[in-house]
Design an enzyme around this catalytic site. Structure first.
Site, short mmCIF file in Angstrom:
data_model
loop_
_atom_site.label_atom_id
_atom_site.label_comp_id
_atom_site.label_asym_id
_atom_site.label_seq_id
_atom_site.Cartn_x
_atom_site.Cartn_y
_atom_site.Cartn_z
N HIS A 210 -13.17 28.40 17.99
CA HIS A 210 -14.31 28.62 16.77
C HIS A 210 -15.45 29.59 17.46
CE1 HIS A 210 -16.40 25.66 19.65
NE2 HIS A 210 -17.38 25.99 19.11
C1 UD1 Z 1 -21.86 25.64 15.40
C2 UD1 Z 1 -22.81 26.30 16.70
C3 UD1 Z 1 -21.88 26.42 18.04
C4 UD1 Z 1 -21.02 24.76 18.10
C5 UD1 Z 1 -20.28 24.71 17.03
C6 UD1 Z 1 -19.54 23.10 16.93
C7 UD1 Z 1 -24.76 27.43 16.12
C8 UD1 Z 1 -25.24 28.91 16.17
N1 UD1 Z 1 -23.28 27.50 16.38
O1 UD1 Z 1 -21.18 26.69 15.15
O2 UD1 Z 1 -22.83 26.56 19.03
O3 UD1 Z 1 -20.34 25.40 19.22
O4 UD1 Z 1 -21.10 24.54 15.99
O5 UD1 Z 1 -18.29 23.12 16.35
O6 UD1 Z 1 -25.18 26.58 15.98
N2 UD1 Z 1 -18.81 24.73 7.76
C9 UD1 Z 1 -18.00 23.87 7.11
N3 UD1 Z 1 -18.20 22.56 7.04
C10 UD1 Z 1 -19.34 22.06 7.84
C11 UD1 Z 1 -20.05 23.08 8.73
C12 UD1 Z 1 -19.64 24.32 8.68
O7 UD1 Z 1 -17.00 24.11 6.27
O8 UD1 Z 1 -19.61 20.94 7.90
C13 UD1 Z 1 -18.51 26.31 7.78
C14 UD1 Z 1 -19.28 26.77 6.86
O9 UD1 Z 1 -18.53 27.95 6.22
C15 UD1 Z 1 -20.29 27.74 7.93
C16 UD1 Z 1 -19.44 28.15 9.11
O10 UD1 Z 1 -18.40 26.63 9.11
O11 UD1 Z 1 -20.68 29.03 7.32
C17 UD1 Z 1 -20.21 27.83 10.47
O12 UD1 Z 1 -20.86 26.79 10.47
P1 UD1 Z 1 -22.17 26.66 11.51
O13 UD1 Z 1 -22.73 25.40 11.76
O14 UD1 Z 1 -22.94 28.01 11.13
O15 UD1 Z 1 -21.61 27.27 12.77
P2 UD1 Z 1 -20.24 26.91 13.79
O16 UD1 Z 1 -19.23 27.99 13.75
O17 UD1 Z 1 -19.92 25.58 13.15
N1 UDP Z 2 -13.56 17.69 19.15
C1 UDP Z 2 -13.15 16.69 17.92
N2 UDP Z 2 -12.19 17.33 17.35
C2 UDP Z 2 -11.67 18.38 17.19
C3 UDP Z 2 -12.23 19.41 18.19
C4 UDP Z 2 -13.14 18.88 18.88
O1 UDP Z 2 -13.61 15.80 18.05
O2 UDP Z 2 -10.96 18.76 16.39
C5 UDP Z 2 -14.95 17.26 19.88
C6 UDP Z 2 -14.64 17.59 21.46
O3 UDP Z 2 -13.69 16.31 21.97
C7 UDP Z 2 -16.07 17.66 21.94
C8 UDP Z 2 -16.64 18.23 20.72
O4 UDP Z 2 -15.97 18.08 19.61
O5 UDP Z 2 -16.46 16.47 22.30
C9 UDP Z 2 -16.89 19.69 21.16
O6 UDP Z 2 -17.44 20.25 20.00
P1 UDP Z 2 -17.07 21.96 19.64
O7 UDP Z 2 -15.82 22.36 20.49
O8 UDP Z 2 -17.13 22.04 18.48
O9 UDP Z 2 -18.33 22.53 20.41
P2 UDP Z 2 -19.05 23.26 21.51
O10 UDP Z 2 -18.83 22.07 22.79
O11 UDP Z 2 -18.17 24.30 21.94
O12 UDP Z 2 -20.42 23.68 21.13
#
Ligand code: UD1
Ligand code: UDP
Length: 370
Positions: A210
Site C-alpha cells: 500500500h
Molecule cells: C495511511 C497512512 C499510512 C499507513 C496506512 C495504513 C498517511 C499519510 N498514510 O495510508 O502511513 O501505512 O494508512 O493502512 O497517513 N480509503 C478507503 N477507505 C478508507 C480509507 C481510505 O477507500 O477507509 C481510500 C481512499 O480512496 C483514500 C485512499 O484509500 O484516498 C488512501 O487513504 P489514506 O488514509 O489517505 O492513506 P493510506 O494509503 O490508507
Molecule cells: N492488517 C490487517 N489486515 C490486512 C492487512 C494488514 O489486519 O489485510 C494489519 C496488520 O496485521 C498490522 C496492521 O494492519 O497490524 C498494519 O497496517 P498497515 O500495513 O496498513 O500499515 P503500516 O503498518 O504500514 O503503517
C-alpha cells in the site's frame, strides 16, 4: 478528579498500537481516558473490524474527516479536534505511529499547550519522499514524551538533539496486540484458509502492498505483481488488497487479470485476527507495511520487504526481514533463499514481550498523574 488522558487514532495501524495502551490506562485507574477517532480510515474493513477484534470501545469522539489530500486531511483533523481539545484541556494527549492523523493531533495539542506523548517515536527511514517520514520527524519535534520501540530510535532522537530524559524505550505495543490476540487468531485460521481455498496443511505466502511509492505508479505496481506472480507459480499467494491499491488496480485491469491467473488470491482487506492467523501460518510474507515487518519478526515468519529502506532496522537484525526493494530479480532471489532455509526464530528484540503498554502507562503516570 483523575487527570484526563486523550488518545487519538485514525488509521488501521493506529488501532492496533493504541488498543493495549487504552486497556492499560483503564486498568491502572490513574487517568480518565478519552478515545478520539479522526475518521481517516472509515471502511468497516479498515476500522470497525479492528475495534471489534481489538476490544476497543466506541470512540468518545469521532471527527469523521474521511479521505483527502495530505494538506486537506491534516487540516481537517486539526480544525475539528481543536475546539474539543481546547474545552477538555486534558493533562496529556497520546498519538501513535506516523499517519496524517498522528501529526495533525500532535500539532493541534502542542499549539494549545497540551503535552504530547508519541508512541513509536524516533523511527527514521531517512527518506523524505515517504509521507510518513515527514509525519515522524515533525511529531517527534512536537512531543514532550517519546516512547520508542527499538534502540535505533533512541539513537536517532539523540542525534536530533532530543534530551535523553524525554525518551523511554518501552517496546512495541503492536506486539502487545499480537500476543494478546494470537490464540484467538489461531482458532480462526482453519476457517480463513478454507474460505481462501488454501489446502489444509498446505504452504502459502501472504502479500500486502500500500505504499504510494509502490502502488501509485502503474508500471511499478505491474512489475511488482509480475515478480510475485513468479512466486505464485510455486506457492499460492494470498493478497488482501488495501483500498489505495484497489483503486490503482482498477486503472490497470491487465495487471489485476495477470496477477489472478498467476496464482495470486486477491481478497478484501482482512480483519485483524483473521490476518494475524493467516500470517502466523504463512511460509513467506512479502510486504511494504511497517507493522507487518514487526509482526513477522515477532512470529519468526520469513519476510521480504518490497522497499529500499526500513525505519525498523531491528527487524533485519533480530527478525527474519530482508530488504529486497522493487527489483524483480532481487525479489525472486530473496524468495528462493528464504524458501530454501528452515524457519528460524531469532531472539525477539528487547522488550517486545507483550508488556510495552503497561510500561507506557506507568511512565505516563509518573509524568502526568503524580
Ligand atoms: C495511511 C497512512 C499510512 C499507513 C496506512 C495504513 C498517511 C499519510 N498514510 O495510508 O502511513 O501505512 O494508512 O493502512 O497517513 N480509503 C478507503 N477507505 C478508507 C480509507 C481510505 O477507500 O477507509 C481510500 C481512499 O480512496 C483514500 C485512499 O484509500 O484516498 C488512501 O487513504 P489514506 O488514509 O489517505 O492513506 P493510506 O494509503 O490508507
Ligand atoms: N492488517 C490487517 N489486515 C490486512 C492487512 C494488514 O489486519 O489485510 C494489519 C496488520 O496485521 C498490522 C496492521 O494492519 O497490524 C498494519 O497496517 P498497515 O500495513 O496498513 O500499515 P503500516 O503498518 O504500514 O503503517
Amino acid at each position: 478528579m483523575k487527570p484526563r488522558l486523550w488518545l487519538v487514532v485514525g488509521a488501521r495501524p493506529n488501532f492496533v498500537k493504541a488498543a493495549p495502551v487504552l486497556r492499560a490506562a483503564r486498568a491502572s485507574g490513574l487517568f480518565e481516558p478519552t478515545l478520539v477517532h479522526t475518521g481517516q480510515h472509515y471502511d468497516p474493513a479498515l476500522s470497525g473490524v479492528f475495534f471489534r477484534d481489538l476490544g476497543l470501545p466506541r470512540p468518545d469522539l469521532h471527527l469523521e474527516v474521511g479521505s483527502g489530500s495530505h494538506a486537506a486531511q491534516t487540516a481537517e483533523v486539526m480544525r475539528r479536534l481543536e475546539p474539543a481539545l481546547a474545552e477538555a484541556r486534558p493533562r496529556a494527549l497520546v498519538v501513535f505511529g506516523d499517519v496524517n492523523s498522528t501529526l495533525a493531533a500532535a500539532l493541534t495539542a502542542a499549539k494549545l499547550g497540551v503535552p504530547v506523548a508519541h508512541v513509536e517515536a524516533g523511527l527514521r527511514s531517512f527518506d523524505r519522499s515517504m509521507p510518513e517520514e515527514i509525519n515522524r520527524v515533525v511529531t517527534d519535534r512536537l512531543s514532550e514524551t517519546l516512547f520508542t520501540t527499538e534502540e535505533s530510535a533512541n539513537r536517532n532522537l539523540a542525534r536530533e538533539g532530543v534530551p535523553d530524559a524525554a525518551v523511554e524505550l518501552v517496546g512495541n505495543t503492536m506486539v502487545d496486540s499480537l500476543l494478546h490476540g494470537l490464540e484467538r487468531a489461531r482458532e480462526l485460521a482453519p476457517a480463513v484458509r478454507e474460505r481462501l481455498g488454501l489446502a489444509a496443511g498446505g504452504e502459502y505466502a501472504v502479500l500486502t502492498l500500500h505504499r504510494p511509492s509502490n502502488v501509485d505508479r502503474g508500471e511499478v505496481l505491474e512489475a511488482l505483481l509480475a515478480a510475485v506472480a513468479e512466486i505464485g507459480r510455486e506457492l499460492p499467494v494470498v493478497f488482501p488488497v488495501h483500498p489505495r491499491t484497489r483503486e490503482r488496480l482498477a486503472d490497470r485491469p491487465a495487471a489485476e487479470r495477470s496477477a489472478k491467473s498467476a496464482g495470486l488470491a486477491l481478497c478484501e482487506p482482512m480483519g485483524y485476527l483473521e490476518f494475524v492467523g493467516l500470517l502466523d501460518g504463512a511460509r513467506l510474507t512479502l510486504t511494504d507495511s511497517g507493522g507487518v515487518q514487526e509482526e513477522t519478526t515477532a512470529l519468526g515468519i520469513p519476510c521480504l520487504t518490497l522497499r529500499d529502506n526500513t525505519e525498523r532496522p531491528v527487524t533485519l537484525t533480530h527478525g527474519t526481514n530482508l530488504l529486497v526493494g522493487t527489483d524483480p530479480d532481487k525479489i525472486l532471489a530473496g524468495a528462493r533463499e528464504r524458501l530454501a532455509a528452515d524457519r528460524e526464530r531469532r531472539r525477539p528484540p528487547p522488550l517486545w514481550d507483550g508488556r510495552a503498554a503497561e510500561r507506557i502507562v506507568a511512565a505516563l503516570g509518573r509524568r502526568y498523574a503524580a
